[in-house]
Write a protein that holds these residues in place. Structure first.
Motif, PDB file in Angstrom:
ATOM      1  N   SER A   1      -6.853   0.237   0.814  1.00 14.74           N
ATOM      2  CA  SER A   1      -5.616   0.977   1.092  1.00 14.74           C
ATOM      3  C   SER A   1      -5.743   1.772   2.387  1.00 14.74           C
ATOM      4  O   SER A   1      -4.796   1.839   3.180  1.00 14.74           O
ATOM      5  CB  SER A   1      -5.297   1.923  -0.063  1.00 14.74           C
ATOM      6  OG  SER A   1      -5.055   1.204  -1.240  1.00 14.74           O
TER       7      SER A   1
ATOM      8  N   TYR B   1      -3.079   0.669   5.139  1.00 21.61           N
ATOM      9  CA  TYR B   1      -2.039   1.658   5.445  1.00 21.61           C
ATOM     10  C   TYR B   1      -2.310   2.419   6.743  1.00 21.61           C
ATOM     11  O   TYR B   1      -1.396   3.025   7.298  1.00 21.61           O
ATOM     12  CB  TYR B   1      -1.866   2.637   4.288  1.00 21.61           C
ATOM     13  CG  TYR B   1      -1.365   1.983   3.014  1.00 21.61           C
ATOM     14  CD1 TYR B   1      -0.406   0.980   3.037  1.00 21.61           C
ATOM     15  CD2 TYR B   1      -1.845   2.378   1.778  1.00 21.61           C
ATOM     16  CE1 TYR B   1       0.054   0.380   1.876  1.00 21.61           C
ATOM     17  CE2 TYR B   1      -1.387   1.796   0.606  1.00 21.61           C
ATOM     18  CZ  TYR B   1      -0.434   0.797   0.661  1.00 21.61           C
ATOM     19  OH  TYR B   1       0.020   0.216  -0.488  1.00 21.61           O
TER      20      TYR B   1
ATOM     21  N   TYR C   1      -0.305   0.897   9.641  1.00 24.48           N
ATOM     22  CA  TYR C   1       1.124   0.724   9.402  1.00 24.48           C
ATOM     23  C   TYR C   1       1.899   1.687  10.282  1.00 24.48           C
ATOM     24  O   TYR C   1       1.468   2.823  10.452  1.00 24.48           O
ATOM     25  CB  TYR C   1       1.448   1.002   7.929  1.00 24.48           C
ATOM     26  CG  TYR C   1       2.880   0.728   7.572  1.00 24.48           C
ATOM     27  CD1 TYR C   1       3.289  -0.560   7.279  1.00 24.48           C
ATOM     28  CD2 TYR C   1       3.812   1.746   7.548  1.00 24.48           C
ATOM     29  CE1 TYR C   1       4.606  -0.819   6.955  1.00 24.48           C
ATOM     30  CE2 TYR C   1       5.129   1.492   7.232  1.00 24.48           C
ATOM     31  CZ  TYR C   1       5.522   0.206   6.939  1.00 24.48           C
ATOM     32  OH  TYR C   1       6.817  -0.055   6.628  1.00 24.48           O
TER      33      TYR C   1
ATOM     34  N   PHE D   1      -0.612  -5.867   2.597  1.00 24.49           N
ATOM     35  CA  PHE D   1       0.218  -4.698   2.356  1.00 24.49           C
ATOM     36  C   PHE D   1       0.960  -4.825   1.022  1.00 24.49           C
ATOM     37  O   PHE D   1       0.967  -3.891   0.209  1.00 24.49           O
ATOM     38  CB  PHE D   1       1.217  -4.526   3.512  1.00 24.49           C
ATOM     39  CG  PHE D   1       2.064  -3.298   3.388  1.00 24.49           C
ATOM     40  CD1 PHE D   1       1.599  -2.083   3.840  1.00 24.49           C
ATOM     41  CD2 PHE D   1       3.332  -3.357   2.823  1.00 24.49           C
ATOM     42  CE1 PHE D   1       2.376  -0.937   3.724  1.00 24.49           C
ATOM     43  CE2 PHE D   1       4.110  -2.229   2.702  1.00 24.49           C
ATOM     44  CZ  PHE D   1       3.638  -1.006   3.157  1.00 24.49           C
TER      45      PHE D   1
ATOM     46  N   THR E   1      -1.538  -4.763  -2.049  1.00 29.48           N
ATOM     47  CA  THR E   1      -2.059  -3.408  -2.239  1.00 29.48           C
ATOM     48  C   THR E   1      -0.992  -2.492  -2.831  1.00 29.48           C
ATOM     49  O   THR E   1      -1.266  -1.735  -3.768  1.00 29.48           O
ATOM     50  CB  THR E   1      -2.571  -2.847  -0.900  1.00 29.48           C
ATOM     51  OG1 THR E   1      -3.550  -3.739  -0.373  1.00 29.48           O
ATOM     52  CG2 THR E   1      -3.175  -1.473  -1.074  1.00 29.48           C
ATOM     53  N   THR E   2       0.218  -2.579  -2.319  1.00 32.80           N
ATOM     54  CA  THR E   2       1.302  -1.753  -2.836  1.00 32.80           C
ATOM     55  C   THR E   2       1.622  -2.103  -4.283  1.00 32.80           C
ATOM     56  O   THR E   2       1.810  -1.221  -5.125  1.00 32.80           O
ATOM     57  CB  THR E   2       2.551  -1.902  -1.948  1.00 32.80           C
ATOM     58  OG1 THR E   2       2.203  -1.567  -0.601  1.00 32.80           O
ATOM     59  CG2 THR E   2       3.676  -1.007  -2.427  1.00 32.80           C
TER      60      THR E   2
ATOM     61  N   TRP F   1      -0.988  -0.618  -6.603  1.00 32.97           N
ATOM     62  CA  TRP F   1      -0.786   0.818  -6.827  1.00 32.97           C
ATOM     63  C   TRP F   1       0.401   1.078  -7.738  1.00 32.97           C
ATOM     64  O   TRP F   1       0.357   1.967  -8.596  1.00 32.97           O
ATOM     65  CB  TRP F   1      -0.624   1.559  -5.502  1.00 32.97           C
ATOM     66  CG  TRP F   1      -1.923   1.803  -4.813  1.00 32.97           C
ATOM     67  CD1 TRP F   1      -2.336   1.275  -3.628  1.00 32.97           C
ATOM     68  CD2 TRP F   1      -3.009   2.625  -5.270  1.00 32.97           C
ATOM     69  NE1 TRP F   1      -3.607   1.716  -3.329  1.00 32.97           N
ATOM     70  CE2 TRP F   1      -4.036   2.555  -4.320  1.00 32.97           C
ATOM     71  CE3 TRP F   1      -3.203   3.406  -6.403  1.00 32.97           C
ATOM     72  CZ2 TRP F   1      -5.239   3.235  -4.452  1.00 32.97           C
ATOM     73  CZ3 TRP F   1      -4.412   4.087  -6.538  1.00 32.97           C
ATOM     74  CH2 TRP F   1      -5.409   4.000  -5.579  1.00 32.97           C
ATOM     75  N   VAL F   2       1.479   0.319  -7.576  1.00 31.68           N
ATOM     76  CA  VAL F   2       2.651   0.477  -8.444  1.00 31.68           C
ATOM     77  C   VAL F   2       2.294   0.129  -9.883  1.00 31.68           C
ATOM     78  O   VAL F   2       2.652   0.852 -10.825  1.00 31.68           O
ATOM     79  CB  VAL F   2       3.829  -0.379  -7.923  1.00 31.68           C
ATOM     80  CG1 VAL F   2       4.947  -0.483  -8.952  1.00 31.68           C
ATOM     81  CG2 VAL F   2       4.370   0.187  -6.618  1.00 31.68           C
TER      82      VAL F   2
END
Length: 180
Positions: free
Chosen positions: A97, A101, A104, A124, A127-128, A131-132
């Motif tokens: 992350s 990030y 970005y 991206f 990874t997102t 996390w969600v």
């Protein structure tokens, strides 16, 4: 171990999610390997994808082998390996992350300085989504724990006997035989 039969919908959902996860992790390994030298701004992004894919696939393999053997050394070894892999994967997600990030928003116009577009966007998005999913799992777990605690507290007064009741009674107030 719970050996109740599971619904067809639950089994189908589990199979579909497993197939999608296998495909995503194989794609992560492939994208990371193919574009290993195409991310000068952050060369760890392709490495992150390769290791994330490999550890996820290993974790799935240990999960399958763990469920195949309910007892014995294979089951214990699989659980131990899964635990180590999950701890490592969480640490690797934190490191990845920071790599993903940190660069970005990317600028894809200069091919010399920035990551390959598909590789970066894949890293991206994965990874997102991780996390969600972890946040959703944490929130649902906390809600379940809170609901369980509240249910136990509210039911607690019915679980403990008072001086007018005894264990095994069917009601809290039973009139004595002489009281009518």
């Amino acid at each position: 171990m719970d050996n109740r039969p599971q619904s067809a919908g639950l089994i189908a959902t589990t199979v579909v999610i497993n197939i999608i996860w296998w495909m995503l992790m194989i794609a992560a390994i492939g994208l990371g390997a193919i574009h290993m030298d195409h991310c000068p701004v952050q060369p760890n992004v392709p490495v992150y994808l390769i290791v994330l894919g490999a550890t996820s696939l290993l974790s799935l393999i240990f999960t399958y082998s763990s469920t195949g053997y309910q007892d014995g050394a294979v089951h214990i070894l699989s659980l131990a390996c899964m635990t180590v892999l999950h701890i490592f994967s969480f640490a690797w997600l934190i490191a990845g992350s920071s790599w993903v990030y940190a660069v970005y928003p990317p600028n894809y116009s200069g091919k010399e300085r920035y990551c390959h577009k598909t590789t970066y966007q894949f890293a991206f998005v994965v990874t997102t989504l991780l996390w969600v999913a972890m946040t959703l799992l944490l929130v649902c777990s906390c809600c379940f724990a809170l609901l369980t605690c509240c249910t136990t507290i509210f039911a607690g007064r019915h679980l403990l006997p008072n001086r007018k009741s005894f264990y095994g009674a069917t009601s809290f107030h039973e009139p004595a035989t002489g009281d009518v």
